[in-house]
Design an enzyme around this catalytic site. Structure first.
Site, PDB file in Angstrom:
ATOM      1  N   ASP A  67      17.587  38.317  21.766  1.00  0.00           N
ATOM      2  CA  ASP A  67      17.388  39.263  22.870  1.00  0.00           C
ATOM      3  C   ASP A  67      17.838  38.569  24.155  1.00  0.00           C
ATOM      4  O   ASP A  67      17.239  37.572  24.580  1.00  0.00           O
ATOM      5  CB  ASP A  67      15.894  39.638  22.941  1.00  0.00           C
ATOM      6  CG  ASP A  67      15.611  40.697  23.984  1.00  0.00           C
ATOM      7  OD1 ASP A  67      16.396  40.816  24.953  1.00  0.00           O
ATOM      8  OD2 ASP A  67      14.595  41.403  23.834  1.00  0.00           O
ATOM      9  N   SER A 147      31.701  46.699  35.520  1.00  0.00           N
ATOM     10  CA  SER A 147      31.839  48.166  35.505  1.00  0.00           C
ATOM     11  C   SER A 147      32.490  48.592  36.811  1.00  0.00           C
ATOM     12  O   SER A 147      32.413  47.869  37.819  1.00  0.00           O
ATOM     13  CB  SER A 147      30.447  48.799  35.401  1.00  0.00           C
ATOM     14  OG  SER A 147      30.514  50.178  35.668  1.00  0.00           O
ATOM     15  N   TYR A 162      21.195  50.293  37.900  1.00  0.00           N
ATOM     16  CA  TYR A 162      22.351  49.846  37.105  1.00  0.00           C
ATOM     17  C   TYR A 162      23.506  49.480  38.044  1.00  0.00           C
ATOM     18  O   TYR A 162      24.138  48.424  37.893  1.00  0.00           O
ATOM     19  CB  TYR A 162      22.778  50.952  36.140  1.00  0.00           C
ATOM     20  CG  TYR A 162      24.032  50.616  35.364  1.00  0.00           C
ATOM     21  CD1 TYR A 162      24.008  49.678  34.342  1.00  0.00           C
ATOM     22  CD2 TYR A 162      25.255  51.232  35.657  1.00  0.00           C
ATOM     23  CE1 TYR A 162      25.154  49.356  33.630  1.00  0.00           C
ATOM     24  CE2 TYR A 162      26.398  50.915  34.952  1.00  0.00           C
ATOM     25  CZ  TYR A 162      26.356  49.987  33.939  1.00  0.00           C
ATOM     26  OH  TYR A 162      27.492  49.664  33.240  1.00  0.00           O
ATOM     27  N   LYS A 166      25.363  45.778  38.505  1.00  0.00           N
ATOM     28  CA  LYS A 166      26.784  45.486  38.307  1.00  0.00           C
ATOM     29  C   LYS A 166      27.415  44.949  39.594  1.00  0.00           C
ATOM     30  O   LYS A 166      28.341  44.144  39.537  1.00  0.00           O
ATOM     31  CB  LYS A 166      27.516  46.729  37.781  1.00  0.00           C
ATOM     32  CG  LYS A 166      27.111  47.091  36.340  1.00  0.00           C
ATOM     33  CD  LYS A 166      27.449  45.964  35.340  1.00  0.00           C
ATOM     34  CE  LYS A 166      27.227  46.358  33.896  1.00  0.00           C
ATOM     35  NZ  LYS A 166      27.550  45.291  32.936  1.00  0.00           N
TER      36      LYS A 166
END
Ligand SMILES: NC(=O)c1ccc[n+]([C@@H]2O[C@H](COP(=O)([O-])OP(=O)(O)OC[C@H]3O[C@@H](n4cnc5c(N)ncnc54)[C@H](OP(=O)(O)O)[C@@H]3O)[C@@H](O)[C@H]2O)c1
Length: 259
Positions: A67, A147, A162, A166
């Site tokens: 993980d 991204s 998110y 990024k």
């Protein structure tokens, strides 16, 4: 410039988030190119399926359950690699989560998971890989799967944290590249920033919101091609950022054409 993957044949590449999507495509492509690929993820069944699929190819795929949001798991994974394969030449920090969770009504657990996987896990894996590269005098290559949202803020509800994670990856890539520029080791840092890619990552809810279906998205294999391009450059060439945005060109008549 002559592009070649030859110097990486037989070398060790670690790909995080290898169980599906972009990570699986990158792993497959690197095994095809003759590398020893350690695929890290939590889903053992999916990793085992990849082992079967990639058997008999030029390189080899080693599944490693870990993980990425847990430091101890990452330390144990790199220990396993040192003890069994000797060193690390390439790290692809691909594992990522982006389940919609708005700052207005989301929960701290979701936000922490996004930051732990996308940012802290990426930093921890980078630290461990660079440590091994230095110990073994390896001019390695670290690739972050970033991204478009690492460079632009689209304002899609639920993707605020998110997007922030990024943007952090963009800053980390630049900072590490500068840091390495002052060091004796020539470890390259590349950040690849795909547009919307057709994997499980983009839930139907988000696809509807951004008005995108599979036909106009990038394929995971397109991103894998970008990774191979960056790796294929000669040692003196650094590909700092790549923006595979093919799909977005194809939908330039839609409201999402803001790149
Ligand atoms: N798809 C897109 O449109 C798009 C666009 C731009 C950037 N990206 C980036 O591309 C990367 C890969 O995304 P994808 O589209 O391939 O998504 P995906 O199909 O959902 O795959 C995500 C991968 O990350 C792994 N992962 C998630 N949490 C993890 C954890 N705690 N520890 C270890 N592995 C973990 C998953 O494996 P397990 O569940 O087995 O652990 C899986 O292999 C991400 O960094 C994402 O931000 C995607």
């Amino acid at each position: 410039m002559v592009l070649s993957m030859e110097r990486w044949i037989g070398k060790v590449a670690v790909v995080t988030g290898a169980s599906k999507g972009i990570g699986a495509a990158i792993s497959e492509r690197l095994v095809d190119e003759g590398l020893q690929v350690v695929g890290v993820a939590r889903n053992k069944q999916l990793l085992d399926a990849l082992v079967k699929e990639l058997a008999g190819k030029n390189g080899k795929f080693y599944p490693l359950v870990a993980d990425i949001s847990k430091e101890q798991d990452i330390l144990e994974a790199f220990d396993w690699i040192k003890n069994n394969l000797g060193a690390v030449h390439i790290l692809v920090n691909n594992a990522g989560v982006g389940n919609p969770s708005s700052v207005l009504d989301g929960n701290v657990g979701d936000w922490l998971n996004i930051l732990n996987v996308n940012v802290i896990g990426l930093c921890t894996a980078t630290r461990e890989a660079v440590k091994i590269m230095k110990e073994h005098n390896i001019d390695g290559h670290i690739i972050h799967i970033n991204s478009m949202l690492g460079h632009f803020v689209l304002g899609i509800p639920g993707l605020e944290v998110y997007t922030a994670s990024k943007h952090a990856v963009t800053a980390l890539s630049q900072a590490m590249r500068k840091h390495m520029g002052n060091s004796k080791r020539r470890i390259k840092f590349t950040s690849i920033s795909p547009g919307a890619t057709d994997t499980d990552f983009i839930e139907q809810e988000v696809r509807d919101m951004i008005k995108m279906d599979s036909s106009v998205m990038l394929r995971a294999e397109d991103v894998a091609d970008s990774v191979v391009y960056a790796l294929s450059t000669p040692p003196h060439v650094q590909v700092s950022f790549q923006f595979p945005a093919l799909a977005l060109h194809r939908v330039r008549k839609t409201p999402l054409n803001i790149w």
